[in-house]
Scaffold this motif. Structure first.
Motif, PDB file in Angstrom:
ATOM      1  N   MET A  26       0.821  -1.203   0.000  1.00 12.05           N
ATOM      2  CA  MET A  26       0.000   0.000   0.000  1.00 12.05           C
ATOM      3  C   MET A  26       0.855   1.253   0.000  1.00 12.05           C
ATOM      4  SD  MET A  26      -3.080  -0.821  -0.286  1.00 12.05           S
ATOM      5  CE  MET A  26      -3.833   0.747   0.098  1.00 12.05           C
ATOM      6  N   ASN A  27       1.927   1.250   0.754  1.00 12.51           N
ATOM      7  CA  ASN A  27       2.777   2.434   0.813  1.00 12.51           C
ATOM      8  C   ASN A  27       3.462   2.700  -0.506  1.00 12.51           C
ATOM      9  OD1 ASN A  27       3.888   4.508   2.694  1.00 12.51           O
ATOM     10  ND2 ASN A  27       5.794   3.652   1.904  1.00 12.51           N
ATOM     11  N   ALA A  28       3.811   1.649  -1.244  1.00 15.89           N
ATOM     12  CA  ALA A  28       4.488   1.818  -2.518  1.00 15.89           C
ATOM     13  C   ALA A  28       3.555   2.315  -3.595  1.00 15.89           C
ATOM     14  CB  ALA A  28       5.115   0.491  -2.954  1.00 15.89           C
ATOM     15  N   LEU A  29       2.249   2.043  -3.464  1.00 15.17           N
ATOM     16  CA  LEU A  29       1.322   2.399  -4.524  1.00 15.17           C
ATOM     17  C   LEU A  29       0.687   3.762  -4.321  1.00 15.17           C
ATOM     18  CD1 LEU A  29      -0.490  -0.996  -5.127  1.00 15.17           C
ATOM     19  CD2 LEU A  29       1.114   0.161  -6.655  1.00 15.17           C
ATOM     20  N   GLU A  30       0.176   4.027  -3.129  1.00 11.57           N
ATOM     21  CA  GLU A  30      -0.519   5.299  -2.970  1.00 11.57           C
ATOM     22  C   GLU A  30      -0.590   5.733  -1.516  1.00 11.57           C
ATOM     23  OE1 GLU A  30      -4.934   5.254  -2.832  1.00 11.57           O
ATOM     24  OE2 GLU A  30      -4.681   3.436  -4.021  1.00 11.57           O
ATOM     25  N   ASN A  31      -0.773   7.039  -1.352  1.00  9.07           N
ATOM     26  CA  ASN A  31      -0.924   7.617  -0.030  1.00  9.07           C
ATOM     27  C   ASN A  31      -1.427   9.032  -0.239  1.00  9.07           C
ATOM     28  OD1 ASN A  31      -0.807   8.499   2.559  1.00  9.07           O
ATOM     29  ND2 ASN A  31       1.269   7.767   2.945  1.00  9.07           N
ATOM     30  N   LYS A  32      -2.689   9.307   0.100  1.00  8.77           N
ATOM     31  CA  LYS A  32      -3.306  10.589  -0.221  1.00  8.77           C
ATOM     32  C   LYS A  32      -2.529  11.766   0.338  1.00  8.77           C
ATOM     33  CE  LYS A  32      -8.042   9.115  -1.097  1.00  8.77           C
ATOM     34  NZ  LYS A  32      -9.463   9.297  -0.746  1.00  8.77           N
ATOM     35  N   ALA A  33      -1.989  11.638   1.520  1.00 11.84           N
ATOM     36  CA  ALA A  33      -1.145  12.673   2.094  1.00 11.84           C
ATOM     37  C   ALA A  33      -0.153  11.961   2.982  1.00 11.84           C
ATOM     38  CB  ALA A  33      -1.972  13.676   2.883  1.00 11.84           C
ATOM     39  N   GLY A  34       1.066  12.405   2.972  1.00 16.98           N
ATOM     40  CA  GLY A  34       2.121  11.686   3.674  1.00 16.98           C
ATOM     41  C   GLY A  34       3.225  11.381   2.699  1.00 16.98           C
ATOM     42  N   SER A  35       3.660  10.129   2.659  1.00 17.49           N
ATOM     43  CA  SER A  35       4.743   9.783   1.749  1.00 17.49           C
ATOM     44  C   SER A  35       4.517   8.415   1.134  1.00 17.49           C
ATOM     45  CB  SER A  35       6.087   9.792   2.483  1.00 17.49           C
ATOM     46  OG  SER A  35       6.103   8.789   3.479  1.00 17.49           O
ATOM     47  N   SER A  36       5.153   8.178   0.001  1.00 17.89           N
ATOM     48  CA  SER A  36       5.156   6.883  -0.663  1.00 17.89           C
ATOM     49  C   SER A  36       6.572   6.586  -1.112  1.00 17.89           C
ATOM     50  CB  SER A  36       4.232   6.878  -1.894  1.00 17.89           C
ATOM     51  OG  SER A  36       2.883   7.002  -1.522  1.00 17.89           O
ATOM     52  N   SER A  37       6.900   5.293  -1.178  1.00 19.55           N
ATOM     53  CA  SER A  37       8.233   4.918  -1.646  1.00 19.55           C
ATOM     54  C   SER A  37       8.131   3.754  -2.614  1.00 19.55           C
ATOM     55  CB  SER A  37       9.130   4.531  -0.470  1.00 19.55           C
ATOM     56  OG  SER A  37       8.608   3.394   0.202  1.00 19.55           O
ATOM     57  N   SER A  38       9.125   3.623  -3.464  1.00 16.02           N
ATOM     58  CA  SER A  38       9.186   2.535  -4.419  1.00 16.02           C
ATOM     59  C   SER A  38      10.614   2.015  -4.514  1.00 16.02           C
ATOM     60  CB  SER A  38       8.715   2.999  -5.811  1.00 16.02           C
ATOM     61  OG  SER A  38       9.000   2.021  -6.793  1.00 16.02           O
ATOM     62  N   THR A  60       6.613   2.075 -16.053  1.00 13.32           N
ATOM     63  CA  THR A  60       5.327   1.738 -16.666  1.00 13.32           C
ATOM     64  C   THR A  60       4.181   2.497 -16.022  1.00 13.32           C
ATOM     65  OG1 THR A  60       6.130  -0.479 -17.194  1.00 13.32           O
ATOM     66  CG2 THR A  60       3.754  -0.141 -17.245  1.00 13.32           C
ATOM     67  N   LEU A  61       4.157   2.526 -14.685  1.00  6.07           N
ATOM     68  CA  LEU A  61       3.102   3.210 -13.944  1.00  6.07           C
ATOM     69  C   LEU A  61       3.726   4.060 -12.837  1.00  6.07           C
ATOM     70  CD1 LEU A  61       0.412   0.395 -13.562  1.00  6.07           C
ATOM     71  CD2 LEU A  61       0.249   2.429 -15.000  1.00  6.07           C
ATOM     72  N   PRO A  62       3.067   5.155 -12.490  1.00  8.13           N
ATOM     73  CA  PRO A  62       3.638   6.063 -11.491  1.00  8.13           C
ATOM     74  C   PRO A  62       3.214   5.736 -10.068  1.00  8.13           C
ATOM     75  CG  PRO A  62       1.674   7.047 -12.396  1.00  8.13           C
ATOM     76  CD  PRO A  62       1.853   5.724 -13.115  1.00  8.13           C
ATOM     77  N   LEU A  63       3.918   6.327  -9.115  1.00 12.41           N
ATOM     78  CA  LEU A  63       3.409   6.446  -7.761  1.00 12.41           C
ATOM     79  C   LEU A  63       2.301   7.494  -7.796  1.00 12.41           C
ATOM     80  CD1 LEU A  63       6.713   6.667  -5.683  1.00 12.41           C
ATOM     81  CD2 LEU A  63       5.083   4.775  -5.639  1.00 12.41           C
ATOM     82  N   VAL A  64       1.206   7.248  -7.076  1.00 16.23           N
ATOM     83  CA  VAL A  64       0.106   8.212  -7.020  1.00 16.23           C
ATOM     84  C   VAL A  64      -0.349   8.352  -5.584  1.00 16.23           C
ATOM     85  CG1 VAL A  64      -0.713   7.716  -9.364  1.00 16.23           C
ATOM     86  CG2 VAL A  64      -1.644   6.422  -7.443  1.00 16.23           C
TER      87      VAL A  64
END
Length: 326
Positions: A26-38, A60-64
């Motif tokens: 979940m953290n790698a794919l999306e996070n409405k506010a906060g942070s995401s990592s890949s 291919t696809l972005p972090l959102v």
């Protein structure tokens, strides 16, 4: 360990694995506010609540931050779709000017229509000529709505024919949440998309040498009119090298961006989008700038993030006593 508790250990460890895996995904794919990592991208980003996306240009696809975002109007960033659609029909290499188009009476009427609606325009007159490259510059830099529609009609014969070609292209590019509307300029709110799709669109635009070369220009000279300025005033700031701004009542502020960042000692191009920010493109540009500046390189261990640590703490609280009983 008592006979009453030994059988609970396999369940506890299974829960640990499940919770940790879900937290990482979940953290790698999306996070409405906060942070995401890949780990794949090698970086993390901090989000605002505005619909946003970011990815390396070759991904291919972005972090959102809003994975279930509903499609919304994209204003003048629709002109990037127009540019890709026209250039698929009539390719243009670096240094080429392309075919020459002559402004006719219908083009002048189109200019007057957009002018009356207070849309962004390039003044034209009957008999004026533009090469394909000059038309693309007029459309992508000062964001001339009249040139976007004229270019689509010059290339495909009508806006309806353009729309069919553009919709076929976005489907080919995998932009499943994007719909091409009734014009080629994005002035009409019927062209809609999401931040996820717009990042993929930006990647395809920056892989097109003609578009990538134009959107990095701070200005251009249009014969018969004069110099025009790029609406992207962040060019050269914080590594930003493109792409396209958009403003409308329905879309609010939209910004497709391309920037270079350093990851693992290598210069990397990232692309992305901010959609629905504030009231104008400048607000979306501000969010994009924050997003780019927030990029942090992950450590060799993947930099265990907050979601994973939170999951581990939750597991400890729920099942840790079982290990103490062993």
């Amino acid at each position: 360990m008592s006979k009453r508790t030994w059988w609970k250990l396999p369940m506890a460890f299974s829960m640990l694995v499940l919770i940790s895996s879900c937290a990482l995904s979940m953290n790698a794919l999306e996070n409405k506010a906060g942070s995401s990592s890949s780990p794949e991208f090698g970086f993390s980003v901090d989000w605002t609540s505005t619909a946003s996306s970011i990815m390396p240009v070759d991904a291919t696809l972005p972090l959102v931050n809003q994975g279930n975002q509903a499609p919304a109007a994209i204003a003048s960033t629709a002109k990037v779709i127009t540019a890709l659609t026209v250039l698929k029909h009539t390719p243009l290499t670096v240094g080429q000017s392309g075919p020459v188009f002559e402004i006719g009476a219908s083009d002048v009427e189109r200019y007057e229509k957009y002018l009356a609606m207070n849309g962004s325009v390039l003044p034209v007159y009957q008999g004026m000529t533009l090469t394909l490259r000059q038309a693309l510059e007029a459309m992508l830099l000062p964001s001339a709505n009249n040139i976007a529609d004229s270019l689509a009609i010059w290339t495909f014969g009508s806006l309806d024919a353009y729309r069919q070609a553009a919709q076929a292209l976005v489907q080919e590019l995998g932009l499943s949440s994007t719909s091409v509307g009734t014009d080629a300029s994005g002035y009409d709110p019927s062209t809609t998309s999401t931040a996820r799709d717009l990042a993929v669109l930006a990647a395809h635009a920056m892989k097109n040498p003609a578009i990538a070369g134009i959107v990095k220009e701070p200005s251009a000279n249009i014969p018969g009119y004069g110099p025009v300025d790029n609406t992207n005033t962040l060019l050269g700031v914080d590594g930003i090298i493109g792409l396209k701004t958009g403003t409308s009542k329905e879309a609010r502020g939209v910004f497709l961006f391309a920037a270079t960042i350093v990851i693992k000692g290598k210069s990397t191009m990232v692309v992305g989008a901010v959609q629905g920010a504030g009231s104008a493109a400048k607000d979306a540009m501000s969010v994009a700038q924050q997003l780019i500046l927030s990029v942090k390189e992950l450590s060799a261990t993947g930099s265990a993030d907050f979601s994973t640590r939170k999951a581990m703490a939750s597991w400890q609280q729920s099942f840790g006593h079982l290990l103490q009983e062993a």
